[in-house]
Design an enzyme around this catalytic site. Structure first.
Site, PDB file in Angstrom:
ATOM      1  N   SER A   1       0.795  -1.048   0.140  1.00  0.00           N
ATOM      2  CA  SER A   1      -0.167   0.150   0.031  1.00  0.00           C
ATOM      3  C   SER A   1       0.691   1.348   0.136  1.00  0.00           C
ATOM      4  CB  SER A   1      -0.915  -0.049   1.205  1.00  0.00           C
ATOM      5  OG  SER A   1      -1.787   1.035   0.999  1.00  0.00           O
ATOM      6  N   HIS A   2       0.794   2.262   1.074  1.00  0.00           N
ATOM      7  CA  HIS A   2       1.584   3.396   1.304  1.00  0.00           C
ATOM      8  C   HIS A   2       2.541   3.206   1.743  1.00  0.00           C
ATOM      9  CE1 HIS A   2      -0.871   2.336   4.546  1.00  0.00           C
ATOM     10  NE2 HIS A   2      -0.158   3.125   5.292  1.00  0.00           N
TER      11      HIS A   2
ATOM     12  N   ASP B   1      -2.197   6.367  -3.264  1.00  0.00           N
ATOM     13  CA  ASP B   1      -0.934   5.911  -2.992  1.00  0.00           C
ATOM     14  C   ASP B   1      -0.514   4.423  -3.555  1.00  0.00           C
ATOM     15  OD1 ASP B   1      -2.915   4.198  -2.414  1.00  0.00           O
ATOM     16  OD2 ASP B   1      -2.371   3.224  -0.719  1.00  0.00           O
TER      17      ASP B   1
ATOM     18  N   ASP C   1      -0.947   1.719  -4.183  1.00  0.00           N
ATOM     19  CA  ASP C   1      -1.690   0.463  -4.782  1.00  0.00           C
ATOM     20  C   ASP C   1      -3.056   1.361  -5.100  1.00  0.00           C
ATOM     21  OD1 ASP C   1      -2.566   0.884  -2.070  1.00  0.00           O
ATOM     22  OD2 ASP C   1      -3.543  -1.131  -1.845  1.00  0.00           O
TER      23      ASP C   1
ATOM     24  N   ASP D   1      -5.732   2.914  -3.508  1.00  0.00           N
ATOM     25  CA  ASP D   1      -6.749   2.874  -2.838  1.00  0.00           C
ATOM     26  C   ASP D   1      -7.092   4.029  -1.863  1.00  0.00           C
ATOM     27  OD1 ASP D   1      -5.043   2.124  -1.070  1.00  0.00           O
ATOM     28  OD2 ASP D   1      -6.040   0.229  -0.495  1.00  0.00           O
ATOM     29  N   ARG D   2      -6.117   4.826  -1.820  1.00  0.00           N
ATOM     30  CA  ARG D   2      -6.366   6.028  -0.837  1.00  0.00           C
ATOM     31  C   ARG D   2      -6.193   7.191  -1.648  1.00  0.00           C
ATOM     32  NH1 ARG D   2      -2.643   5.585   4.505  1.00  0.00           N
ATOM     33  NH2 ARG D   2      -3.471   3.851   5.207  1.00  0.00           N
TER      34      ARG D   2
ATOM     35  N   LYS E   1     -11.477   0.466  -0.902  1.00  0.00           N
ATOM     36  CA  LYS E   1     -11.326   1.866  -0.877  1.00  0.00           C
ATOM     37  C   LYS E   1     -10.911   2.275  -2.364  1.00  0.00           C
ATOM     38  CE  LYS E   1      -7.455   2.457   2.172  1.00  0.00           C
ATOM     39  NZ  LYS E   1      -7.344   1.649   3.303  1.00  0.00           N
TER      40      LYS E   1
END
Ligand code: G1P
Ligand code: ZN
Length: 543
Positions: free
Chosen positions: A113-114, A277, A279, A281-282, A376
């Site tokens: 992710s982030h 981010d 991947d 999703d943010r 998300k």
């Protein structure tokens, strides 16, 4: 097909956290069988033979090698079909789109992710179920049980599979289909949002700067903003996915998306700044010299549903994670929607979405989404904002200020203390837990504690119980302080402290957040003894 059974020894530390198994990249690369064991545990848990999975990653370091191993293991375990993004790329939301579109049995996403990537950074594996969302605890626990008793894994002995072109290839009984990672996702966005209106907004000269932070969303953003919506070429910056994210930390917040923030606070700033981010999703949304707090953002999206093509029929209900500010509840109460409060992590929204209880949901950690998928969705959030701006003709700041005038402002901040020694962080939380019963009645300057608890959640649909989800402290004026330890870190512990105070008086709504919350921030430190336990006098990240 030459299938090899490789004897292996189980690991004790493969328990999935807030989102999947996340560790230092080196652990996955250098611990023999570490990746293979976890994948075999997933395959055993879901009984992968004859199943269809979607597979992809955010392009970070070690994605390529890991994808080849997973494909060869899927072939050895006789999966029916693996749908993989071209060159192995897929954003997290796009995987969710594909699982749902193809009614696949699940999906695997390679991402941390982030968190930063690279040999010194982080790597991770997330497993999503047939609804397109992160596996619920019942599944992640079952995977964990498998990891503790594995004695062998299966892998096909073959050369690497070419993932550079779209098309179908067969290996044994398994079909490997390489698909365009962007087009299905972009098509869905076109169904949900009023592209016509957004296109004319761009035609009128509206300037967006979208920073993909050299992570996976670049190709998605270029296709959607520059190709389909006609934003000027160059709207998308850092748009090439890179293995090390070009040295950037792919976390869209005020600290790590610094270049974007500086540009948005400069005199000739664009109308809107946005970022996602690693991947995808943010999301972070900024106006000129104006930051939209993610807790406010989800509340504003909910309040303006009538302006958006895919949502104007109405919202069934909304949900937020416990630590997210209650701005969303205020909107729901006024508009008459049901609202739910879940633990941290997207997996808890899944059952509410599946049961049709909610349409929109969000978290304070730069995450918002809806029933269109079960993750998300960064670009979705940004398009939702663009849709609101296109329909109202207002600036981001105007939309937010008007929202505060109508609903009141929930001043909100999150203070992170990163890199604490694990024992010290646990000590702080244990100490709070021990003192829970004695907190109510305690007077701290102008504030009095009315109630404190250790948040536990029972899923209203599955009745699954989740304990130990953070300490909540409520004050007499309905302000709130929350303490929890991060479940996504890979080194030491991170303490997150969330502070919220409601302000209905319009004349007081323009204060600086840290100033408005100054007293509560001090109280939060005092109640938990943060500096005594951590040895830190200030947080490492303030949002
Ligand atoms: C963090 C966020 C949480 C989010 C998760 C995955 O988890 O706080 O809201 O769902 O990342 O993106 P944490 O590190 O706090 O456990
Ligand atoms: Zn993410």
């Amino acid at each position: 097909m030459d299938i090899k059974l490789v004897p292996t020894t189980a690991f004790e530390d493969q328990k999935p956290g807030t989102s999947g198994l996340r560790k230092k990249t080196k652990i996955f690369m250098e611990t023999p069988n570490y990746l293979e064991n976890f994948i075999q545990a997933i395959f055993n848990t879901i009984n992968v033979k004859g199943k269809t999975l979607v597979l992809g990653g955010d392009g970070r370091f070690y994605n390529k090698e890991a994808l080849q191993i997973i494909l060869k293991m899927a072939i050895a375990n006789e999966a029916q079909e693996i749908k993989i993004g071209q060159n192995g790329l897929f954003s997290t939301p796009a995987v969710s789109v594909e699982i749902r579109k193809f009614q696949a049995d699940g999906g695997i996403i390679l991402s941390a992710s982030h968190n930063p990537g690279g040999i010194k950074g982080d790597f991770g594996i997330k497993f999503n179920t047939a609804n397109g969302g992160p596996a619920p605890e019942s599944v992640t626990n079952a995977i964990f049980e498998q990891t503790k008793k594995l004695t062998f894994y299966k892998i096909a002995q073959m050369s690497d599979i070419d993932l550079s072109y779209e098309g179908v290839q067969f290996f044994g009984d398994t079909k490997i289909t390489v698909i365009n990672p962007v087009s299905d996702y972009a098509d869905l966005m076109e169904i949900l949002f009023d592209f016509e209106a957004i296109r004319s907004l761009f035609q009128k000269g509206f300037k967006l700067r979208y920073d993909a932070l050299n992570a996976v969303t670049g190709p998605y953003a270029k296709e959607i903003f520059e190709e389909r919506l006609g934003a000027f070429t160059g709207t998308v910056v850092h748009g090439e996915p890179k293995e090390d994210f070009g040295g950037l930390h792919p976390d869209p917040n005020l600290t790590y998306a610094k270049e974007l923030v500086d540009i948005m606070y400069a005199p000739d700033a664009p109308d809107m700044g946005a970022a996602s981010d690693g991947d995808g999703d943010r999301n972070m949304v900024l106006g000129s010299s104006f930051f939209v707090n993610p807790s406010d953002s989800i509340a504003i999206l909910a309040a303006n549903y009538e302006l958006v093509k895919g949502y104007k029929q109405g919202l069934r209900g909304v949900a937020r994670s416990m630590a997210t500010s209650r701005a969303l509840d205020t909107v729901a109460d006024k508009k008459g929607f049901a609202h739910y409060e879940t633990p941290t992590g997207w997996k808890f929204f899944g059952s509410l979405l599946d049961a049709g209880k909610i349409t929109l949901c969000g978290e304070e950690s730069f995450g918002a989404g809806s029933s269109h998928i079960r993750e998300k969705d960064g670009l979705w959030s940004i398009l939702y904002w663009l849709n609101i701006l296109a329909k109202t003709g207002k600036s981001i700041e105007e939309v937010v200020r008007e929202h505060w005038r109508t609903y009141g402002r929930h001043f909100y901040t999150r203070h992170d203390y990163e890199g604490i020694e694990t024992e010290r962080a646990k000590g702080l939380m244990d100490n709070l837990k021990r003192r829970l019963a004695s907190l109510p009645g305690m007077q701290l300057s102008d504030y009095e504690i009315t109630w404190a608890d250790d948040f536990a959640y029972t899923d209203p649909i599955t009745r699954e119980m989740t304990l130990d989800q953070g300490i909540r402290v409520f004050l007499k004026d309905n302000s709130r302080i929350i303490y929890r330890l991060s479940g996504t870190g890979t080194q030491g512990a991170t303490l997150r402290v969330y502070i919220e105070k409601y302000e209905s008086d319009v004349s007081k709504q323009s204060q600086d957040t840290q100033k408005a919350l100054k007293d509560l921030i001090k109280i939060a430190g005092d109640i938990a003894g943060i500096s005594a336990f951590t040895g830190m006098t200030a947080p490492t990240v303030i949002t």
